[in-house]
Structures are given as structure tokens and as C-alpha cells.
Write an enzyme that holds these catalytic residues in place. Structure first.
Site, PDB file in Angstrom:
ATOM      1  N   ASP A 192     123.639  86.081  97.031  1.00 28.81           N
ATOM      2  CA  ASP A 192     122.291  85.559  97.258  1.00 28.81           C
ATOM      3  C   ASP A 192     121.410  86.449  98.128  1.00 28.81           C
ATOM      4  OD1 ASP A 192     120.238  83.461  97.385  1.00 28.81           O
ATOM      5  OD2 ASP A 192     120.892  83.249  99.452  1.00 28.81           O
ATOM      6  N   ASP A 195     124.322  87.367 102.706  1.00 29.06           N
ATOM      7  CA  ASP A 195     125.629  86.704 102.711  1.00 29.06           C
ATOM      8  C   ASP A 195     126.335  86.985 101.379  1.00 29.06           C
ATOM      9  OD1 ASP A 195     124.011  85.378 101.006  1.00 29.06           O
ATOM     10  OD2 ASP A 195     124.100  83.437 102.013  1.00 29.06           O
ATOM     11  N   TYR A 328     120.586  74.552 101.969  1.00 28.47           N
ATOM     12  CA  TYR A 328     120.098  75.913 101.700  1.00 28.47           C
ATOM     13  C   TYR A 328     118.951  75.949 100.702  1.00 28.47           C
ATOM     14  CZ  TYR A 328     124.193  77.033 104.364  1.00 28.47           C
ATOM     15  OH  TYR A 328     125.109  77.104 105.373  1.00 28.47           O
ATOM     16  N   GLU A 537     116.231  89.620 106.912  1.00 34.77           N
ATOM     17  CA  GLU A 537     117.239  89.447 105.869  1.00 34.77           C
ATOM     18  C   GLU A 537     116.623  89.895 104.532  1.00 34.77           C
ATOM     19  OE1 GLU A 537     119.438  85.805 106.048  1.00 34.77           O
ATOM     20  OE2 GLU A 537     120.704  86.329 104.339  1.00 34.77           O
TER      21      GLU A 537
END
Ligand SMILES: *[C@@H]1O[C@H](CO)[C@@H](O)[C@H](O)[C@H]1NC(C)=O
Length: 570
Positions: A192, A195, A328, A537
Site C-alpha cells: 500500500d 508499509d 485505515y 510517507e
């Protein structure tokens, strides 16, 4: 002077193996103690030492590193291989790295050996040659280069068995045991973000949006390199990995050993949102592959129809069935996916029943934005596209203009001082890029083309360097070097990995080419820090609208239609 600089660059960029002779510290009877010491010429994140003995030895013992293969104590050997222990791989330039060991000689004479230090820090990924269409318009930033690198980012996120033409040297096969509750093969797909979880809902969204860009501006891809069969994995697999478990560890995909639970939807625990998005992705894929691979295209369409039928019969939120997803990527509203799936099925089949479904689920009005959860804006665009032919321009055209008005300077979406449309602090660049993509689609439909294109350029160019820095890894001036991304933060296998690499003060050892980071805060503030998962990220869904927008800009450049000036704010 120049040659000195070139030499320095070579020394920094090449991982050279360094040989040293063993220092004999002690030697009595058939016992000896030896040592290898290396003075490090650069910051390293992982290492291996290969010892070659000039005479056979046995019973080698050491406590400072791990054996790559434990030597057999009873046998005389001439070679041994060690790798740094976990938490002992990161060393600064100038540090002395020493390894001591004891052993017995098998024969007589003074033992001697050579130890080769292998730097496992960096995989030294090389970039493919860039093919820009001859005669393409020059632009401030090289969009073809960005597009090529963004495709590489998706290759770097791949899970499962990698094809022989894998272009990311550090990447190997991973998560080969991903299985469903009945043993279904769930390997493949993309991790994704930073991670190692596979989340189907945003993955399907990313696939649809990338495929849409490919269908819309194919010429951009012909020069940048073929897009992978990005939809293939959708047939096979379901969401695998648990966010809670995965986020508690810092490891690379290839080294994962933990439990990877999978979750499914079916009639008793449905999820029409994710089923519809997946149907949309497959229907779009069936269009993209119609001429190139008609059998594959037909398979995608069959699955798209099955998923559509299932979703229509079971309108429901997948987060109610798959609790692990709720924290999430929870869908806030399933109405937009219903309409979205129907539109793509209609585009792929021309069957009027899908169009009727899309119209029935139409959501009128201005849209908040465009993302993996929020699809209203793109629905309006496609509806407008379909309706334009029958000259019914009214409501859809109004909604497109209202949404764009909200997003452009002076509208309801706030702006940073340097003119990024700032929808949310989590992945701000992603929302702006998604909207830029849709602005380019609207422009192609003839809606305020000049204004919308210039605005799209201002948003994409913000990400590429207009504030004095790039937000795309491996591209432009001062790009991010410390993304919150597990896989690129680790040295090469066989080095182990863990939190020491997360804390490593140097840059991520591997360049995660093409990844768009989350981006700045509301006052253009941004620090390139690995632990900042809000601004630093990367994610499959961050790059999707961005990549499609960049393809749109390259398409304009290919046709000499790229506006040459744009305002950053007004
Ligand atoms: C979802 O969106 C539709 C259309 O805007 C609206 O009618 C409906 O109330 C929304 N549902 C929820 C749960 O918010």
C-alpha cells in the site's frame, strides 16, 4: 580540480569491495586469534565479510556478526561468510569496523587470510533510457522523466513473485504464502504505502485512475515505457495483511515472517464499495487491453460484470465486514462507487442497463474533492463525456464548473502561501494532483481548457520544484531522501533489518524513484524526516492521480499544446 571531483564522486557512488589481510593477534599450538579492521570511507547501512583462508582451518568462533551459513565445526574449511548483526549494520564514514575471531589450524605453519568487506547499503538501481517523442514541446520539468519514474515506483511496490524483467535490484519475491481462507492464491498486488500491507480498496482505486490516464493519453505511455499489466492482480487476490500487526514492525517485504491474515467479502459479509471499485478497475482494464491482449481483456470484463452483479445485489460497507479495514481505508459513502462501477461497465460494454444504473445513482452538486474514497467529481466528468454526444450538457457541466471553481484560487479550498490547493494535511499533494488530473480531463472535454490546464500545471509543478524543491523522490532539485518507507530503508539481503534502519541518520539507502511524498503543511512547511508519516510517507494512491496528470501534461507536450505560462496564485 575537475578530475579530483570526478574521483570523489566515483568513490562515493560505487560500493567497492575492500580486501584486508588478517592481523594475527595470537597464535599458540594450533590455536589462533585473528582480526580484520576496515576504515569506512562512507556511511554504510549493512555489510558482509567474506573470509578466505590461505590454509584450511576449523572450529571458527566469533560473536560480533552472524554467520550467513554456520560453518560445520568438524570440518576443515577455507572460506567463511559473515553478515552484520541486527542493530549493528549502520556505521558512519571514518569509523573503524573490526571483526575478531578464534579458530584452529588444520595443518602446520602460520595462518593467514584475506577478508573482503562487501557494502550491502545500496542496490545502485539504474534508470532505463528516456525516450521522449521527437519534436515534443520542451517544458519546465521533464514530464516524460517523471512518468517513467512513477512507473518504477509501482514496480518497487510489487508483492508476490516478481517477473524476470524486474527493474528494482533490491526487490525479490515476497509474501508468496498469501492465501485466502480456502487456500486461494492471494499473491501479487502492490504494498500500500510505506508499509507491507495490501489494501484492496485504495489499490483498486489507484488501478482505475492509472488505467483511466492510460486510456486517455496513451501517447504519453508509448514514449515513457509500457504500463505493466496493473490490473492482473485484481483477479487473483484479496486484501492481505493486518494494519495493526504490520505497522508494529519495521521490515522489508522480502524479510517478512509474521502472520498475514486475509479478509474476504461474500454474500454473508458483503462490501459493495470495494466490489464496485474493483469492477471499475477491471472494466477500465478491459478497455485498455482490448487490442493488445483481447483474451486478457475479455477475462477482465467477465470478472467486472460478476463483481458488479454481486455489488448491486448487496449494497453494503466493506468496513462492516472487514473490521481490520475500518481504521485505515473506510468508505464514507457507497453511493459514489455504485455510480462509478456502472459508468465504467457502460464504457466497456455500451450496454444501456449500466448507463441507467449510473444515472439513477447520480449525485448532483459540487464535489469536495477526488480521492480513493471520494469519486463524485470523476463521475460527473465521465457522465458529461457520455452525455455530450446527446447534447445534454446542463447539470453535469454545471457541476464540473462548480467543483473547479471551488478548487481554483478564490474558491472554498484553502491555499498555502506558495499556492498549493490544500485540501487536507495528510497527503496534501495527492489531493491537489488528483484534482489536477480531473482538470486536465475536463479541459480535454472542452471545458475552459486553457484555464484548467494552466491550473493543473501550477499544482503539478508545485510538486516538481516550483517552491525550490522537488517532492518526488529521485527527481529534480533537492528531492526527499528520507521517506517513511520500509522497503527502501533497508540494506541488501542478506543484511538483517529492524528499527535501527528506521532511525538511520543517513538517507534511505535506496532511491525510491518516482514516489510522491505526502507533502507540505498548510504554510508550505516540510521537513524530510523518515518518521513523519503525515508529510513524508508515499502511497500507491498518492501517485495514481499524479501519474495520470503527468501523462496528461506529457500528452499536451507531445502535441505542442502545453501552455507556456501559468500563474501560481491569483
Ligand atoms: C451518501 O450520499 C448520498 C448522495 O449524496 C446521500 O443521499 C446519502 O445520504 C449518503 N449516505 C450517507 C450514509 O451519508
Amino acid at each position: 580540480m575537475l578530475s579530483a571531483i570526478i574521483l570523489a564522486l566515483v568513490a562515493n557512488s560505487l560500493a567497492q569491495n575492500v580486501d584486508v589481510k588478517m592481523k594475527l593477534l595470537q597464535h599458540w599450538d594450533n590455536n589462533f586469534e585473528g582480526q580484520f579492521c576496515y576504515t569506512l570511507t562512507h556511511h554504510i547501512v549493512g555489510w558482509e565479510v567474506i573470509i578466505k583462508f590461505d590454509q584450511p582451518i576449523k572450529h571458527i568462533q566469533q560473536w560480533e556478526a552472524d554467520w550467513i551459513e554456520q560453518p560445520d565445526d568438524t570440518k576443515c574449511i577455507t572460506e567463511a561468510k559473515l553478515v552484520n548483526k541486527n542493530y549493528k549494520g549502520v556505521h558512519d564514514k571514518g569509523e573503524q569496523l573490526c571483526l575478531k575471531f578464534m579458530a584452529n589450524t588444520c595443518g602446520s605453519g602460520e595462518p593467514s587470510a584475506t577478508g573482503t568487506l562487501v557494502d550491502l547499503t545500496n542496490d545502485h538501481q539504474t534508470l532505463p533510457p528516456l525516450n521522449v517523442k521527437p519534436g515534443a514541446q520542451k517544458s519546465k520539468y521533464n514530464y516524460a522523466d517523471v512518468l517513467m519514474k512513477s512507473i518504477l515506483f509501482y514496480e518497487a511496490q510489487r508483492s508476490g513473485k516478481l517477473p524476470a524483467n524486474n527493474r528494482i535490484p533490491r526487490r525479490g519475491d515476497s509474501a508468496l504464502n498469501d492465501k485466502g481462507s480456502n487456500g486461494e492464491d492471494l499473491t501479487g498486488g502492490w504494498y500500500d504505502a510505506g508499509d507491507n500491507v495490501k489494501f484492496n480498496f485504495p489499490m483498486a482505486w489507484s488501478t482505475t485512475v492509472l488505467t483511466w490516464g492510460l486510456i486517455q493519453w496513451k501517447d504519453a505511455y508509448e514514449n515513457a515505457g509500457e504500463l505493466d499489466k496493473i490490473t492482473l492482480w485484481l483477479i487473483l487476490h484479496w486484501r492481505v495483511g493486518d494494519g495493526g500487526i504490520d505497522h508494529g514492525s519495521w521490515t522489508s517485504p522480502e524479510r517478512m515472517t509474521g502472520n498475514r491474515p486475509s479478509f474476504k467479502i461474500d454474500a454473508s459479509s458483503p462490501g459493495s464499495d470495494v466490489a464496485m471499485e474493483t469492477a471499475a478497475a477491471m472494466a477500465a482494464g478491459s478497455i485498455a487491453f482490448q487490442t493488445k491482449d483481447s483474451a486478457y481483456s475479455a477475462t477482465l470484463l467477465t470478472h467486472a460484470k460478476q463483481l458488479y452483479t454481486f455489488a448491486k445485489a448487496h449494497p453494503s460497507y466493506y468496513s462492516n465486514s472487514v473490521n481490520a479495514a475500518a481504521a485505515y481505508y473506510k468508505s464514507e459513502n457507497i453511493t459514489d462507487e455504485n455510480s462509478w462501477g456502472a459508468i465504467w461497465l457502460y464504457k466497456a460494454t455500451s450496454d444501456k442497463k449500466y448507463l441507467a444504473d449510473a444515472e439513477a445513482a447520480h449525485i448532483p452538486g459540487e464535489s469536495w474533492g477526488f480521492s480513493w474514497d471520494e469519486k463524485i467529481f470523476r463521475i460527473i466528468l465521465l457522465e458529461y463525456n457520455l452525455k455530450k454526444k446527446s447534447n445534454d450538457k446542463g447539470v453535469y457541466l454545471q457541476d464540473i464548473k462548480a467543483t473547479m471553481k471551488a478548487w481554483m484560487p478564490g474558491g472554498s479550498v484553502p491555499y498555502t502561501p506558495k499556492c498549493l490547493a490544500f485540501r487536507l494535511q495528510w497527503g496534501a499533494l495527492r489531493y491537489a494532483s488528483n484534482a489536477a488530473f480531473l482538470a486536465l480531463v475536463a479541459a480535454d472535454l472542452g471545458v475552459n481548457p486553457d484555464i484548467y490546464r494552466k491550473w493543473a500545471i501550477s499544482q503539478i509543478n508545485y510538486a516538481l520544484g516550483d517552491t525550490g524543491r522537488s517532492f518526488v523522490i529521485g527527481f529534480g532539485v533537492n528531492p526527499p531522501k528520507n521517506p517513511h518507507h520500509r522497503g527502501s530503508s533497508f540494506p541488501m539481503i542478506p543484511a538483517p533489518c529492524g528499527w535501527e534502519e528506521q532511525q538511520n541518520k543517513g538517507p534511505n539507502p535506496h532511491t525510491l524513484y518516482g514516489a510522491l511524498v505526502g507533502g507540505p503543511g498548510s504554510s508550505d512547511d516540510y521537513v524530510d524526516q523518515r518518521n513523519d508519516y503525515i508529510h513524508n510517507e508515499v502511497a500507491c494512491d498518492y501517485n495514481a492521480g499524479f501519474q495520470s496528470a503527468v501523462a496528461g501534461l506529457q500528452h499536451l507536450a507531445n502535441g505542442q499544446k502545453l501552455p507556456t505560462s501559468y500563474k501560481t496564485c491569483s
